[in-house]
Design a protein around this motif. Structure first.
Motif, PDB file in Angstrom:
ATOM      1  N   GLY A 239       0.988  -1.182   0.103  1.00 58.14           N
ATOM      2  CA  GLY A 239      -0.157   0.001   0.149  1.00 58.14           C
ATOM      3  C   GLY A 239       0.871   1.360   0.028  1.00 58.14           C
ATOM      4  N   LEU A 240       0.285   2.458   0.022  1.00 55.59           N
ATOM      5  CA  LEU A 240       0.961   3.682  -0.015  1.00 55.59           C
ATOM      6  C   LEU A 240       0.840   4.356   1.331  1.00 55.59           C
ATOM      7  N   GLN A 241       1.663   4.899   1.906  1.00 53.41           N
ATOM      8  CA  GLN A 241       1.791   5.774   3.140  1.00 53.41           C
ATOM      9  C   GLN A 241       2.604   6.930   3.090  1.00 53.41           C
ATOM     10  N   VAL A 242       2.110   8.089   3.639  1.00 56.28           N
ATOM     11  CA  VAL A 242       2.853   9.158   3.726  1.00 56.28           C
ATOM     12  C   VAL A 242       3.726   9.380   4.912  1.00 56.28           C
ATOM     13  N   TRP A 272       1.062  14.111  -5.962  1.00 51.39           N
ATOM     14  CA  TRP A 272       0.763  14.427  -4.520  1.00 51.39           C
ATOM     15  C   TRP A 272      -0.452  15.404  -4.311  1.00 51.39           C
ATOM     16  N   TYR A 273      -1.164  15.339  -3.382  1.00 53.51           N
ATOM     17  CA  TYR A 273      -2.305  16.077  -3.005  1.00 53.51           C
ATOM     18  C   TYR A 273      -2.074  16.923  -1.687  1.00 53.51           C
ATOM     19  N   ARG A 274      -2.520  18.255  -1.579  1.00 49.65           N
ATOM     20  CA  ARG A 274      -2.875  18.764  -0.411  1.00 49.65           C
ATOM     21  C   ARG A 274      -4.167  19.368  -0.401  1.00 49.65           C
ATOM     22  N   ASN A 275      -4.746  18.908   0.730  1.00 50.87           N
ATOM     23  CA  ASN A 275      -6.211  19.350   0.837  1.00 50.87           C
ATOM     24  C   ASN A 275      -6.854  19.134  -0.476  1.00 50.87           C
ATOM     25  N   LYS A 276      -6.713  17.569  -0.885  1.00 57.67           N
ATOM     26  CA  LYS A 276      -7.435  17.251  -2.347  1.00 57.67           C
ATOM     27  C   LYS A 276      -6.976  17.779  -3.447  1.00 57.67           C
ATOM     28  N   GLN A 298      -3.554  18.799   4.879  1.00 57.72           N
ATOM     29  CA  GLN A 298      -3.606  17.431   4.709  1.00 57.72           C
ATOM     30  C   GLN A 298      -2.942  16.956   3.394  1.00 57.72           C
ATOM     31  N   TYR A 299      -2.099  15.977   3.592  1.00 65.20           N
ATOM     32  CA  TYR A 299      -1.453  15.445   2.441  1.00 65.20           C
ATOM     33  C   TYR A 299      -1.590  13.992   2.066  1.00 65.20           C
ATOM     34  N   SER A 300      -1.911  13.692   1.027  1.00 66.15           N
ATOM     35  CA  SER A 300      -1.835  12.154   0.319  1.00 66.15           C
ATOM     36  C   SER A 300      -1.016  12.085  -0.747  1.00 66.15           C
ATOM     37  N   CYS A 301      -0.774  10.928  -1.398  1.00 62.35           N
ATOM     38  CA  CYS A 301      -0.327  10.502  -2.349  1.00 62.35           C
ATOM     39  C   CYS A 301      -0.544   9.359  -3.129  1.00 62.35           C
ATOM     40  N   ALA A 302      -0.348   9.368  -4.434  1.00 59.36           N
ATOM     41  CA  ALA A 302      -0.815   8.230  -5.243  1.00 59.36           C
ATOM     42  C   ALA A 302       0.040   7.900  -6.465  1.00 59.36           C
ATOM     43  N   VAL A 303      -0.102   6.817  -7.094  1.00 56.34           N
ATOM     44  CA  VAL A 303       0.535   6.492  -8.325  1.00 56.34           C
ATOM     45  C   VAL A 303      -0.359   6.817  -9.590  1.00 56.34           C
ATOM     46  N   ASP A 304       0.416   7.595 -10.680  1.00 52.93           N
ATOM     47  CA  ASP A 304      -0.389   8.127 -11.839  1.00 52.93           C
ATOM     48  C   ASP A 304      -0.992   7.025 -12.407  1.00 52.93           C
ATOM     49  N   GLY A 310      -4.847   5.733  -3.714  1.00 51.10           N
ATOM     50  CA  GLY A 310      -3.866   6.552  -3.060  1.00 51.10           C
ATOM     51  C   GLY A 310      -3.797   6.258  -1.607  1.00 51.10           C
ATOM     52  N   SER A 311      -2.983   6.999  -0.913  1.00 51.55           N
ATOM     53  CA  SER A 311      -2.556   6.681   0.621  1.00 51.55           C
ATOM     54  C   SER A 311      -3.746   7.423   1.482  1.00 51.55           C
ATOM     55  N   PRO A 312      -3.689   7.011   2.765  1.00 49.78           N
ATOM     56  CA  PRO A 312      -4.272   7.737   3.651  1.00 49.78           C
ATOM     57  C   PRO A 312      -3.804   8.990   3.752  1.00 49.78           C
ATOM     58  N   VAL A 313      -4.512   9.940   4.362  1.00 55.65           N
ATOM     59  CA  VAL A 313      -4.243  11.458   4.526  1.00 55.65           C
ATOM     60  C   VAL A 313      -3.542  11.703   5.920  1.00 55.65           C
ATOM     61  N   GLU A 314      -2.454  12.468   5.770  1.00 57.79           N
ATOM     62  CA  GLU A 314      -1.661  13.055   6.928  1.00 57.79           C
ATOM     63  C   GLU A 314      -1.505  14.338   6.921  1.00 57.79           C
TER      64      GLU A 314
END
Length: 408
Positions: A239-242, A272-276, A298-304, A310-314
């Motif tokens: 999985g993905l994790q920030v 990468w996302y910040r606040n979606k 709130q940050y999260s990441c994903a794979v293109d 995507g990952s859970p939000v941190e």
């Protein structure tokens, strides 16, 4: 180091000397330094060679030495009787053809030539031949990392000597040495597909779970025998994790956020996302230096291409001194003597402002404290400019002034 023989004298030359002598010195260049072939097939090993003077009087390949410690010509080696042929060209090229390959032919082979000046040369490092059995399974990759929730393809090629294939499958479990076909494994119900083209096979697993991390092995059965291609393919599902170097940072400092996985995803671009909201960064790590107050969120990441996985939000908290401090008045509009008004101070700060102080321009002492300042039964003497001073752990700031005009 290179060995040459002149008569009965053994001469040792260092590699460094051959560089000085230049391109016209003794040399052997092999077309490849390693080659693989199937048992029972035919293989060709080739090379080109150069020498400074004289005429070549002998060329041959060898793999071992005779009882006099001299290189044994393959044609004279009893292990290769009637299986070796030489092809010699006029351009100093030499080729050996070995047919009906055996597993015992797997070794290193060297080319050697001699001139009429009693000089001889053996080319290093030679060619390493690997002879594979007729029964064989070759995997396209020994290890694969895939994202949880996605799909993965595991593929291989296979060979067998005779007969026809009657059954093909993959497995991860071997209870009592009886391999369980993935299609019949309850852990993979409706998630496994096979695609077979002659001598090649692909396993597709959909909706990957972290419990799918295992060793996957291919097996096939023919009308004459059966074969298991060990060790198989090691699949790791992640999985993905920030991961942040700090979840709280002071403005002006630095912090690094990494899209972490338990194995290395190959050929993917990170987003990468910040606040979606999508950020421009496309690397596995996001570096914020210097950190600004607006970087909090709130940050999260994903794979293109797999954004839904995507990952859970941190949450990143940024500490900063007061900003954007303003004063407002209520009620708004004309202020008449005898009425009441309330001034309110607002400010952006983290941690929040803990101290509010009210001042009237040209008056030395504070008028009040607290976020709000109320004036009851107001008079014309209360007219003037008012401002507030705010303070938190990291600093203090004065607001702009608000003019109060009291009419009769």
């Amino acid at each position: 180091m290179i060995w040459r023989t002149t008569g009965s004298v053994l001469v040792v030359f260092l590699w460094s000397l051959t560089v000085v002598l230049g391109q016209k010195d003794w040399s052997v260049t092999y077309s490849t330094e390693s080659i693989s072939a199937w048992k029972g097939s035919t293989v060709e090993l080739s090379c080109s060679y150069t020498y400074p003077t004289g005429t070549v009087i002998s060329t041959f390949w060898y793999r071992k030495y005779d009882r006099h410690n001299n290189p044994l010509n393959l044609i004279e080696d009893p292990d290769y009787k009637d299986r070796v042929t030489y092809h010699i060209s006029d351009t100093n090229n030499h080729k050996v053809i070995i047919k009906d390959l055996r597993k015992s032919d797997s070794t290193r082979y060297w080319f050697r030539f001699e001139t009429d000046e009693s000089m001889s040369w053996t080319g290093e490092p030679g060619v390493t031949l690997t002879v594979k059995d007729d029964w064989d399974v070759t995997y396209s990759s020994q290890s694969v990392c895939a994202l949880k929730g996605s799909s993965v393809d595991l593929s291989c090629s296979y060979m067998y000597p005779s007969g026809s294939v009657t059954k093909i499958f993959w497995f991860t479990k071997e209870p009592h040495m009886n391999a369980v076909n993935l299609k019949e494994d309850s852990d993979y119900t409706d998630r496994v597909e096979y695609q077979d083209v002659k001598y090649s096979h692909t396993l597709t697993i959909t909706d990957l779970r972290e419990t799918d991390s295992a060793q996957y092995t291919f097996r096939f059965i023919t009308t004459e025998d059966k074969y298991i291609g060990r060790p198989g393919v090691s699949l790791s599902v992640t999985g993905l994790q920030v991961i942040m170097t700090a979840d709280s940072v002071t403005e002006g400092g630095s912090v690094t956020l990494t899209c972490s996985t338990t194995c290395t995803l190959i050929g993917h671009t990170y987003i990468w996302y910040r606040n979606k909201q999508l950020l421009p960064n496309q690397e596995v790590s996001l570096h914020l230096n210097p950190v600004r107050s607006e970087d909090a969120g709130q940050y999260s990441c994903a794979v293109d291409g797999l954004e839904t996985l995507g990952s859970p939000v941190e949450t990143l908290m940024v500490r900063y001194d007061p900003k954007f401090t303003i004063v407002s008045v209520s009620p708004s509009g004309e202020i008449v003597e005898g009425s009441s008004v309330t001034l309110t101070c607002s400010s952006d700060a983290n941690p929040p402002v803990y101290n509010y102080t009210w001042y009237k321009t040209n008056v030395t002492s504070p008028k009040a404290s607290g976020q709000s300042y109320s004036i009851t039964n107001i008079t014309s003497e209360d007219s003037g400019e008012y401002y507030c001073e705010v303070q938190n752990k990291y600093g203090r700031l004065n607001s702009t002034s608000l003019i109060i005009t009291v009419t009769g």
